[in-house]
Design a protein around this motif. Structure first.
Motif, PDB file in Angstrom:
ATOM      1  N   ARG A 154       0.829  -1.215   0.000  1.00  0.00           N
ATOM      2  CA  ARG A 154       0.000   0.000   0.000  1.00  0.00           C
ATOM      3  C   ARG A 154       0.862   1.263   0.000  1.00  0.00           C
ATOM      4  N   GLU A 155       0.218   2.375  -0.370  1.00  0.00           N
ATOM      5  CA  GLU A 155       0.922   3.666  -0.270  1.00  0.00           C
ATOM      6  C   GLU A 155       0.451   4.411   0.976  1.00  0.00           C
ATOM      7  N   TYR A 156       1.403   5.079   1.639  1.00  0.00           N
ATOM      8  CA  TYR A 156       1.099   5.795   2.881  1.00  0.00           C
ATOM      9  C   TYR A 156       1.455   7.274   2.720  1.00  0.00           C
ATOM     10  N   PRO A 157       0.595   8.156   3.272  1.00  0.00           N
ATOM     11  CA  PRO A 157       0.895   9.595   3.164  1.00  0.00           C
ATOM     12  C   PRO A 157       1.822  10.055   4.291  1.00  0.00           C
ATOM     13  N   ILE A 158       2.303  11.277   4.195  1.00  0.00           N
ATOM     14  CA  ILE A 158       2.802  11.940   5.392  1.00  0.00           C
ATOM     15  C   ILE A 158       1.596  12.663   6.009  1.00  0.00           C
ATOM     16  N   ALA A 159       1.683  13.072   7.240  1.00  0.00           N
ATOM     17  CA  ALA A 159       0.532  13.720   7.876  1.00  0.00           C
ATOM     18  C   ALA A 159       1.031  14.918   8.668  1.00  0.00           C
ATOM     19  N   VAL A 160       0.579  16.085   8.246  1.00  0.00           N
ATOM     20  CA  VAL A 160       1.035  17.328   8.882  1.00  0.00           C
ATOM     21  C   VAL A 160      -0.206  18.144   9.243  1.00  0.00           C
ATOM     22  N   GLY A 161      -0.355  18.439  10.526  1.00  0.00           N
ATOM     23  CA  GLY A 161      -1.490  19.255  10.975  1.00  0.00           C
ATOM     24  C   GLY A 161      -2.826  18.637  10.603  1.00  0.00           C
ATOM     25  N   ARG A 170       9.551  -8.083  -2.366  1.00  0.00           N
ATOM     26  CA  ARG A 170       8.232  -7.761  -1.820  1.00  0.00           C
ATOM     27  C   ARG A 170       8.256  -6.370  -1.184  1.00  0.00           C
ATOM     28  N   VAL A 171       7.385  -5.518  -1.713  1.00  0.00           N
ATOM     29  CA  VAL A 171       7.313  -4.144  -1.200  1.00  0.00           C
ATOM     30  C   VAL A 171       6.348  -4.121  -0.012  1.00  0.00           C
ATOM     31  N   VAL A 172       6.841  -3.664   1.126  1.00  0.00           N
ATOM     32  CA  VAL A 172       5.989  -3.579   2.318  1.00  0.00           C
ATOM     33  C   VAL A 172       5.052  -2.377   2.191  1.00  0.00           C
ATOM     34  N   GLY A 173       5.605  -1.270   1.694  1.00  0.00           N
ATOM     35  CA  GLY A 173       4.785  -0.075   1.531  1.00  0.00           C
ATOM     36  C   GLY A 173       5.520   0.961   0.696  1.00  0.00           C
ATOM     37  N   GLY A 179       5.850   2.858  11.801  1.00  0.00           N
ATOM     38  CA  GLY A 179       5.727   4.239  12.284  1.00  0.00           C
ATOM     39  C   GLY A 179       4.372   4.819  11.925  1.00  0.00           C
ATOM     40  N   TYR A 180       3.920   4.538  10.700  1.00  0.00           N
ATOM     41  CA  TYR A 180       2.624   5.080  10.279  1.00  0.00           C
ATOM     42  C   TYR A 180       1.509   4.543  11.171  1.00  0.00           C
ATOM     43  N   TYR A 181       1.586   3.249  11.512  1.00  0.00           N
ATOM     44  CA  TYR A 181       0.501   2.678  12.326  1.00  0.00           C
ATOM     45  C   TYR A 181       0.448   3.318  13.711  1.00  0.00           C
ATOM     46  N   LEU A 182       1.582   3.695  14.258  1.00  0.00           N
ATOM     47  CA  LEU A 182       1.532   4.405  15.553  1.00  0.00           C
ATOM     48  C   LEU A 182       0.826   5.751  15.380  1.00  0.00           C
ATOM     49  N   PHE A 183       1.162   6.441  14.282  1.00  0.00           N
ATOM     50  CA  PHE A 183       0.503   7.724  14.017  1.00  0.00           C
ATOM     51  C   PHE A 183      -1.011   7.525  13.898  1.00  0.00           C
ATOM     52  N   GLU A 184      -1.408   6.494  13.144  1.00  0.00           N
ATOM     53  CA  GLU A 184      -2.836   6.224  12.924  1.00  0.00           C
ATOM     54  C   GLU A 184      -3.540   5.934  14.258  1.00  0.00           C
ATOM     55  N   LYS A 233       8.765   9.417  -4.051  1.00  0.00           N
ATOM     56  CA  LYS A 233       8.377   8.307  -3.165  1.00  0.00           C
ATOM     57  C   LYS A 233       9.587   7.402  -2.932  1.00  0.00           C
ATOM     58  N   PHE A 234       9.480   6.565  -1.917  1.00  0.00           N
ATOM     59  CA  PHE A 234      10.444   5.470  -1.771  1.00  0.00           C
ATOM     60  C   PHE A 234       9.705   4.229  -1.265  1.00  0.00           C
ATOM     61  N   GLU A 235      10.358   3.088  -1.429  1.00  0.00           N
ATOM     62  CA  GLU A 235       9.723   1.832  -1.024  1.00  0.00           C
ATOM     63  C   GLU A 235      10.407   1.271   0.217  1.00  0.00           C
ATOM     64  N   SER A 236       9.596   0.704   1.093  1.00  0.00           N
ATOM     65  CA  SER A 236      10.141  -0.099   2.191  1.00  0.00           C
ATOM     66  C   SER A 236       9.984  -1.544   1.728  1.00  0.00           C
ATOM     67  N   VAL A 237      11.105  -2.281   1.646  1.00  0.00           N
ATOM     68  CA  VAL A 237      11.020  -3.659   1.145  1.00  0.00           C
ATOM     69  C   VAL A 237      11.271  -4.632   2.296  1.00  0.00           C
ATOM     70  N   SER A 238      10.807  -5.859   2.098  1.00  0.00           N
ATOM     71  CA  SER A 238      10.921  -6.842   3.185  1.00  0.00           C
ATOM     72  C   SER A 238      12.286  -7.519   3.155  1.00  0.00           C
ATOM     73  N   PRO A 239      12.950  -7.602   4.312  1.00  0.00           N
ATOM     74  CA  PRO A 239      14.234  -8.317   4.349  1.00  0.00           C
ATOM     75  C   PRO A 239      14.056  -9.830   4.147  1.00  0.00           C
ATOM     76  N   LEU A 240      12.819 -10.313   4.269  1.00  0.00           N
ATOM     77  CA  LEU A 240      12.563 -11.739   4.028  1.00  0.00           C
ATOM     78  C   LEU A 240      12.676 -12.045   2.539  1.00  0.00           C
ATOM     79  N   ASP A 241      12.327 -11.032   1.727  1.00  0.00           N
ATOM     80  CA  ASP A 241      12.363 -11.184   0.275  1.00  0.00           C
ATOM     81  C   ASP A 241      12.286  -9.771  -0.299  1.00  0.00           C
ATOM     82  N   PRO A 242      13.422  -9.212  -0.682  1.00  0.00           N
ATOM     83  CA  PRO A 242      13.429  -7.794  -1.073  1.00  0.00           C
ATOM     84  C   PRO A 242      12.591  -7.485  -2.314  1.00  0.00           C
TER      85      PRO A 242
END
Ligand code: NAD
Length: 553
Positions: free
Chosen positions: A34-41, A61-64, A213-218, A50-59
């Motif tokens: 999925r794609e995640y936004p930044i959140a300001v105010g 696979r894009v985590v987000g 990090g995004y899930y903590l914000f959410e 953009k950049f991708e976070s990939v899984s160290p289990l299998d690079p």
């Protein structure tokens, strides 16, 4: 309010818990990419870069997919947080605490799902990921209570003819810059402490763990945190992170990460920016080169078990990980024989499967760095076991032990941050402690001995912020084991301890001359917090100036 209690760990020997974790893993797997936004105010923003976070289990696979904020966007987040500070600082500590308790409850409700995100995004095993969530919950529950304690009237002497008070007030906007290795716990801890103290935050997670990090914000938003109090910005540390540190309206930086970046932040925060009217506070928790000392009278099986779990738990990617076993000559050979048997029994593989004790290291750069250190180590000592990358998708390395290492060898001095253990032979116990103290770090350390005098000697001279006796040097519990290192391990802030919130507060001393009729004799009341005074004040206060502008943006 009930006294603080640590969150219990999940018992994965129970079938229901195993099923819940398996379900969470399947659920999260479907949500990868999925794609995640930044959140300001309170505004969610998507950016062209953009950049991708990939899984160290299998690079592959894009985590987000995440937004690459630049310096201007990071600076804007600081401005918005400064606007939100005008209201948040006056909210009663009890209300701020309630918000943190709500966050803790939501974290608990979603614990399997959050642990599953850690499995995919940073390669944590089930118990490691579960422990990470439990610590995040603890931080919210603990710092919430601490905010109330610091918000209460503080003990202070009384000068004749005066009413003297001592109150703690927040600092302002904090740049919270966490690492990826405790992607929820440390990020939540530094954020929760900032908010509990009445500060507002721009949170920039590590680019290796932005989804968590995004899930903590959410979750914080779901808990009712007002817009602008916590802002979420993703991007490169060198660009967005540095812009947060350098901004003149940033009042403090809460950083956990490597020594080199910590030092850089300390220098950048020390430079006065145009328009800046304070000295920035920096809370820096950095690396370690932690040692376990094994004395000749130690219970060797216990010591080996402690070394193995400390060195190879989460692939050695903990600031508290044991990367040096310093063993007294009398028991050195026996220790190595028992160690070898245990290390060779470690299961390495995808942490989606419960049985695997070790998963992959976090990314390709880490893999290459660790393999480079192993090559150096082969020249500096005797490779006892491991030393290779595993031939499978993902960044897997065998647990590696290099024996007969000199105390000043590169692999005995530099933080490797991977599953590599250097074993060093010491002449005697005192020599072992001297070796333990011979790096630039001073974070955690253990001694294994049954001799009370040796334990006392370690208490006196083993120069580490967290000393452990006859137990592993990892495994830190909020409230019981406040964490913070000496020397180049950091500013010794002792996260999870009763001094920690002080780093996020400033103290105001108030001396009021007693006047007739003001405080009649015998009626000197305990002071109330300024927040309560503000609520009952008859004096009109101007509305925060920036609020509408922020809402319009
Ligand atoms: P890192 O220093 O590479 O990065 C930490 C954070 O700093 C990241 O969010 C990164 O984006 C940001 N950053 C990078 N350059 C920056 C800059 N110039 N300005 C501002 N921000 C910048 O560390 P890491 O690889 O994420 O984490 C591993 C390190 O953290 C290890 O050294 C480990 O020992 C340490 N650590 C320490 C503790 C502790 O409590 N002492 C706990 C966990 C990890």
């Amino acid at each position: 309010m009930r006294p603080f209690k640590n969150e219990p760990f999940t018992d994965f020997s129970q079938a229901a818990n195993r099923r819940a974790m398996e379900q969470a893993i399947r659920k999260v797997e479907r949500q990868l990419g999925r794609e995640y936004p930044i959140a300001v105010g309170g505004r969610e923003i998507r950016l062209p870069e953009k950049f991708e976070s990939v899984s160290p289990l299998d690079p592959s696979r894009v985590v987000g997919i995440f937004q690459q904020a630049d310096a201007a966007q990071a600076r804007q987040a600081v401005e918005v947080a400064a606007g939100a500070f005008r209201d948040w600082r006056f909210l009663a500590p009890e209300k701020r605490a309630r918000c943190l308790f709500k966050i803790a409850n939501i974290l608990r409700r979603r614990k399997f799902e959050l642990a599953a995100w850690m499995v995919f995004e940073v390669g944590k095993s089930w118990p490691e990921a579960d422990g990470d969530v439990a610590q995040a919950i603890d931080f919210c529950n603990f710092y919430g209570r601490e905010a109330i304690r610091y918000g209460a009237p503080q003990p202070i002497g009384q000068a004749p003819g005066e009413k003297d008070e001592f109150i703690y007030i927040p600092l302002g906007v904090g740049a919270v810059i966490p690492p990826w290795n405790f992607p929820l716990a440390i990020l939540t801890g530094m954020t929760a402490a900032s908010l509990a103290a009445g500060n507002t935050v721009v949170l920039k997670p590590s680019s290796d763990s932005p989804a968590i990090g995004y899930y903590l914000f959410e979750i914080a938003r779901e808990a009712g945190l007002p817009a602008g109090v916590l802002n979420f910005v993703t991007g490169s540390g060198a660009v967005a992170g540095e812009a947060l540190v350098e901004h003149p309206r940033t009042r403090f930086v809460a950083f956990t990460g490597s020594k080199d970046v910590g030092i850089r932040i300390s220098e950048a925060a020390g430079r006065l920016a145009p328009g800046q009217v304070w000295i920035k506070r920096v809370i820096l928790e950095m690396g370690g080169k932690d040692a376990i000392v094994v004395a000749s009278d130690a219970d060797l099986d216990d010591a080996v078990a402690g070394v193995v779990v400390s060195a190879f738990g989460y692939q050695g990617q903990k600031c508290s990980a044991c990367s040096r076993a310093i063993v007294v000559a009398d028991v050195y050979d026996e220790f190595l024989a028992r160690l070898l048997a245990r290390v060779e029994a470690i299961k390495v593989g995808p942490p989606t499967v419960q049985e695997n004790f070790m998963g992959p290291v976090v990314n390709e750069a880490a893999l290459n760095r660790i393999l480079r250190y192993i090559e150096i180590g082969k020249g500096e000592g005797r490779l006892l076991t491991g030393g290779n990358q595993l031939p499978r998708k993902g960044f897997y390395i065998e647990p590696t032990v290099i024996a007969d290492v000199a105390p000043n060898a590169v692999i005995a001095q530099e933080e490797i941050f991977g599953p590599v253990l250097a074993v060093i032979k010491a002449r005697d116990y005192y020599h072992a402690l001297e070796i333990a103290n011979s790096t630039v770090y001073g974070l955690t350390g253990s001694v294994y001995t049954r001799d009370r005098e040796k334990i006392n000697l370690a208490k006196e001279i083993f120069h580490v912020g967290n000393l452990c006796i006859n137990r592993r040097c990892t495994g830190i519990l909020v409230d019981a084991n406040p964490l913070g290192g000496f020397n180049l391990s950091g500013t010794d802030s002792k996260s999870g301890g009763r001094d920690y919130l002080l780093h996020f507060l400033q103290a105001k001393s108030i001396a009021e001359k007693l006047q007739a009729g003001n405080y009649p004799a015998g009626k000197r009341r305990a002071s109330k917090s300024p927040t309560r005074k503000a609520r009952t004040s008859r004096i009109r206060r101007p509305r925060p100036r920036r609020k509408r502008a922020v809402a319009r943006r």
